[in-house]
Write an enzyme that holds these catalytic residues in place. Structure first.
Site, PDB file in Angstrom:
ATOM      1  CE  LYS A 173       1.022  -5.987   0.886  1.00  0.00           C
ATOM      2  NZ  LYS A 173       2.263  -6.175   1.681  1.00  0.00           N
ATOM      3  CD  GLU A 203       1.281  -7.169   5.233  1.00  0.00           C
ATOM      4  OE1 GLU A 203       2.128  -6.753   4.429  1.00  0.00           O
ATOM      5  OE2 GLU A 203       0.160  -6.645   5.393  1.00  0.00           O
TER       6      GLU A 203
END
Length: 286
Positions: A173, A203
């Site tokens: 992330k 992500e």
């Protein structure tokens, strides 16, 4: 009608949840209302009924709630988890000591109403995007201690699970990327760590980040908080290179627009943190 062929969770996984819930409700003195108003040996029969139409989940948790208060209570299930029912449907009949039936009532219903609400909402959303290839997944945005059953409820409603926990897969992330230095470095380090059995997802928030992730060899990308127009562009870029998953505040109202973009998966925290409980009650049966 059964909606899901999802195997039931083993009792060994459910018992700790039921024990904790019953202990919380019983407190230091037990069910003083039932003790005060009902003769000790009084027998009764009650029915668990759906007061709204929906998809049912939590039958085994209800069964265990009664059994752990009184092993002699008879729990007769009329349906199984994953069944779609109409309002008024009898889900189960319970017979036994009246005090004990009422002591277990709220714990049994709390599990069933909450999980059936998740299953019902999931089914509605899955049905709403059935014309598109996207599969609906849940997230780790769950109530602490209830993740395993909340995610089970999603499966009973026809959805799929994203990660069950931090050990299921590597999901890189924004903060991982910031601390690692850049996307390429984070992906390379993850690939070196993962081996061949641990999936890696990255992500990205922009088309530029997506280009970097694809160039670094990403095979699964989480497209976060992108508009349908940008998602459509991102999906086109990923064709033949990576699977795509959309995420970020997706609701029942916006999910169709996301599905139309052609993404492979749609992650919805809504399923486990914002759904409404299904109304289910326990009614006296003479």
């Amino acid at each position: 009608m059964s909606i899901s062929a999802e195997p039931a969770l083993d009792d060994v996984l459910l018992i700790p949840l039921v024990e904790a819930a019953l202990s919380e409700d019983l407190g230091r003195r037990g069910d003083v209302t039932s003790q005060a108003t009902i003769p000790a040996n009084k027998q009764a029969q009650l029915q668990i009924k759906a007061r709204q139409a929906g998809v049912i989940c939590g039958m085994d948790l209800a069964r265990l709630s009664f059994a752990m208060i009184d092993a002699d209570i008879e729990f007769i299930a009329q349906i199984t988890d994953g069944a779609r029912v109409a309002a008024g449907t009898v889900l189960a009949t319970v017979r036994g000591n009246a005090r004990h039936l009422l002591t277990a009532e709220r714990t049994a219903l709390n599990f069933m109403t909450h999980l059936s609400g998740i299953a019902t909402a999931t089914r509605h959303i899955v049905d709403s995007v059935a014309a598109y290839p996207a599969q609906i997944t849940c997230t780790r945005k769950t109530i602490p201690g209830l993740r395993i059953v909340q995610k089970y409820a999603v499966r009973c409603g026809g959805g799929r699970n994203h990660r069950l926990g931090l050990d299921d897969a590597i999901l890189i992330k924004d903060n991982h990327i910031a601390i690692a230095g850049d996307i390429a470095t984070a992906i390379k380090q993850a690939q070196d760590f993962a081996g061949h059995l641990l999936p890696i997802e990255v992500e990205v928030d922009t088309i530029e980040q997506l280009e970097q992730a694809l160039d670094a060899g990403a095979q699964l990308v989480l497209l976060d908080n992108m508009s349908p127009e940008i998602l459509t562009q991102a999906v086109s870029m990923c064709q033949g290179r990576a699977k795509t998953e959309a995420s970020g505040g997706i609701t029942p109202e916006s999910v169709q627009a996301v599905a139309k973009t052609g993404v492979d998966f749609i992650a919805m925290g809504y399923l486990t943190h914002s759904t409404t409980a299904l109304d289910i009650g326990l009614d006296f049966s003479a």
